[in-house]
Write a protein that holds these residues in place. Structure first.
Motif: not given
Length: 88
Positions: A68-88
């Motif tokens: 019962x949550x939106x994708x926005x709610x799912x991804x609104x989390x520090x886990x996703x804010x701190x990911x390394x950049x995929x393109x090097x």
């Protein structure tokens, strides 16, 4: 798991950690998430498996619907804010 404990987190690992946290918060097991989401238990367990090579946004959406949550709610989390950049 605390976000600060994670050094190099991949997107798929962050997704798995997020779903585990949400299941714990709602006191449900992966099998219950599967039932709620209309997917097979193997789909949920595969999503939670760290050896999985990729994650499907369609499957993430179904699991979010089951929680019962939106994708926005799912991804609104520090886990996703701190990911390394995929393109090097």
């Amino acid at each position: 798991m605390m976000v600060k404990d994670v050094v190099e987190l991949s997107v798929k690992d962050a997704v798995a950690i997020r779903f585990k946290e949400l299941c714990d918060q709602q006191n449900i097991r992966p099998n219950e998430l599967a039932v709620r989401s209309g997917v097979t238990p193997s789909t949920v367990y595969s999503m939670l498996d760290s050896s999985r090579h990729s994650v499907s946004i369609g499957t993430i959406k179904k699991l979010c619907d089951g929680l019962n949550m939106s994708l926005g709610e799912f991804f609104s989390c520090p886990l996703f804010d701190d990911l390394e950049q995929e393109i090097q």
